[in-house]
Write a protein that holds these residues in place. Structure first.
Motif, PDB file in Angstrom:
ATOM      1  N   ALA A 129       0.830  -0.765  -0.159  1.00 42.21           N
ATOM      2  CA  ALA A 129      -0.065   0.030   0.067  1.00 42.21           C
ATOM      3  C   ALA A 129       1.148   1.652  -0.188  1.00 42.21           C
ATOM      4  CB  ALA A 129      -0.832   0.005   0.786  1.00 42.21           C
ATOM      5  N   PRO A 130       0.691   2.415  -0.913  1.00 40.80           N
ATOM      6  CA  PRO A 130       1.479   3.676  -0.879  1.00 40.80           C
ATOM      7  C   PRO A 130       1.288   3.931   0.415  1.00 40.80           C
ATOM      8  CG  PRO A 130      -0.375   3.713  -1.804  1.00 40.80           C
ATOM      9  CD  PRO A 130      -0.674   2.493  -1.827  1.00 40.80           C
ATOM     10  N   VAL A 131       2.310   5.547   0.463  1.00 44.90           N
ATOM     11  CA  VAL A 131       2.535   6.126   1.295  1.00 44.90           C
ATOM     12  C   VAL A 131       2.464   7.397   0.460  1.00 44.90           C
ATOM     13  CG1 VAL A 131       3.197   7.655   3.001  1.00 44.90           C
ATOM     14  CG2 VAL A 131       3.268   4.823   2.722  1.00 44.90           C
ATOM     15  N   ASP A 134       9.242   7.687  -3.870  1.00 45.81           N
ATOM     16  CA  ASP A 134       8.689   7.236  -3.822  1.00 45.81           C
ATOM     17  C   ASP A 134       7.803   6.522  -5.291  1.00 45.81           C
ATOM     18  OD1 ASP A 134       7.733   9.364  -4.518  1.00 45.81           O
ATOM     19  OD2 ASP A 134       6.519   9.975  -2.856  1.00 45.81           O
ATOM     20  N   ARG A 135       8.299   6.401  -5.576  1.00 44.47           N
ATOM     21  CA  ARG A 135       7.552   5.901  -7.376  1.00 44.47           C
ATOM     22  C   ARG A 135       8.323   4.162  -7.047  1.00 44.47           C
ATOM     23  NH1 ARG A 135       9.458  10.451  -9.681  1.00 44.47           N
ATOM     24  NH2 ARG A 135       9.997   8.716 -12.343  1.00 44.47           N
ATOM     25  N   ALA A 138       8.542  -2.312   0.322  1.00 39.97           N
ATOM     26  CA  ALA A 138       8.120  -0.666   1.543  1.00 39.97           C
ATOM     27  C   ALA A 138       8.087  -0.126  -0.169  1.00 39.97           C
ATOM     28  CB  ALA A 138       9.398  -0.288   1.865  1.00 39.97           C
ATOM     29  N   PRO A 139       7.231   0.920   0.094  1.00 46.00           N
ATOM     30  CA  PRO A 139       6.320   1.680  -1.085  1.00 46.00           C
ATOM     31  C   PRO A 139       7.443   2.570  -1.151  1.00 46.00           C
ATOM     32  CG  PRO A 139       4.465   1.657   0.812  1.00 46.00           C
ATOM     33  CD  PRO A 139       5.595   1.074   0.849  1.00 46.00           C
ATOM     34  N   ALA A 140       8.111   3.203  -0.043  1.00 48.24           N
ATOM     35  CA  ALA A 140       8.843   4.522  -0.447  1.00 48.24           C
ATOM     36  C   ALA A 140      10.440   4.538   0.286  1.00 48.24           C
ATOM     37  CB  ALA A 140       8.045   5.814   0.772  1.00 48.24           C
ATOM     38  N   LEU A 141      11.804   4.843  -0.256  1.00 47.50           N
ATOM     39  CA  LEU A 141      12.550   5.035  -0.014  1.00 47.50           C
ATOM     40  C   LEU A 141      13.070   6.200   0.705  1.00 47.50           C
ATOM     41  CD1 LEU A 141      14.415   1.959  -1.978  1.00 47.50           C
ATOM     42  CD2 LEU A 141      13.266   1.788   0.273  1.00 47.50           C
TER      43      LEU A 141
END
Length: 208
Positions: free
Chosen positions: A19-21, A51-52, A84-87
């Motif tokens: 799921a995205p943040v 975050d893409r 993880a949707p964001a680094l």
């Protein structure tokens, strides 16, 4: 969540849902995280936000390439971390400290000539405070985070995302919605007793 509760809740999360943040949530967390102390109020910490899916994939292709069934990617223990949707690449810029300590109010300290004039490189101390802020804010937001270092991959990561050489990468922080996972191998290490951490000298060593 109160600060005490956030400190108690914070732990490294290595399994995420996909799921995205929302970008607005990340921006809010990063804006608060940067409000940390820094030597001379230099404020040299920064964030590269991946975050893409294409950016996240590019990061893992750079640091953990998938080149076959026996690849490090295929045998990586924490497959849920890759979701993880964001680094967040947390950066610092030592040159900004040299510039700041060359200004009139700081030049007398003698720290503006070279990084070698800093017995303790405060760009690492200061960016560490920013990272801890971020980890606590993520816990407060009900999200999960995992902190890990770029280590030998730092030059390749800079090249992959066209970052200037002056930026040092302090850490990568994966952020997302946590899924129950097993603790890391180090999680069971006990904390030392507080009396082994605190030193209270018995007397002033300079007193007669």
């Amino acid at each position: 969540m109160e600060l005490r509760a956030a400190i108690g809740a914070r732990r490294m999360i290595r399994t995420f849902s996909d799921a995205p943040v929302e970008a607005e949530t990340l921006d809010r967390l990063l804006d608060l995280a940067r409000r940390a102390p820094s030597a001379g109020n230099t404020q040299a910490a920064g964030f590269v936000v991946l975050d893409r899916p294409d950016l996240v994939d590019h990061y893992w292709d750079t640091t953990l390439p998938d080149d076959g069934p026996a690849s490090r990617r295929a045998t990586f223990r924490w497959q849920g971390l890759l979701r993880a949707p964001a680094l967040i690449l947390v950066t610092t810029d030592p040159d900004l400290y040299l510039s700041r300590y060359s200004e009139p109010d700081k030049v007398a300290a003698g720290r503006g000539h070279s990084v070698d004039r800093w017995p303790v490189p405060y760009w690492w101390v200061d960016v560490g405070a920013v990272i801890q802020n971020l980890l606590l804010l993520v816990a407060d937001a009900g999200l999960g985070a995992c902190l890990f270092g770029p280590f030998d991959h730092e030059p390749a990561i800079r090249a992959a995302f066209d970052l200037p050489d002056r930026l040092r990468l302090a850490a990568t922080v994966a952020i997302g919605h946590p899924v129950d996972d097993e603790p890391g191998r180090s999680a069971g290490r006990p904390r030392p007793p507080i009396d082994q951490v605190i030193i209270r000298p018995a007397a002033d060593p300079t007193a007669d």
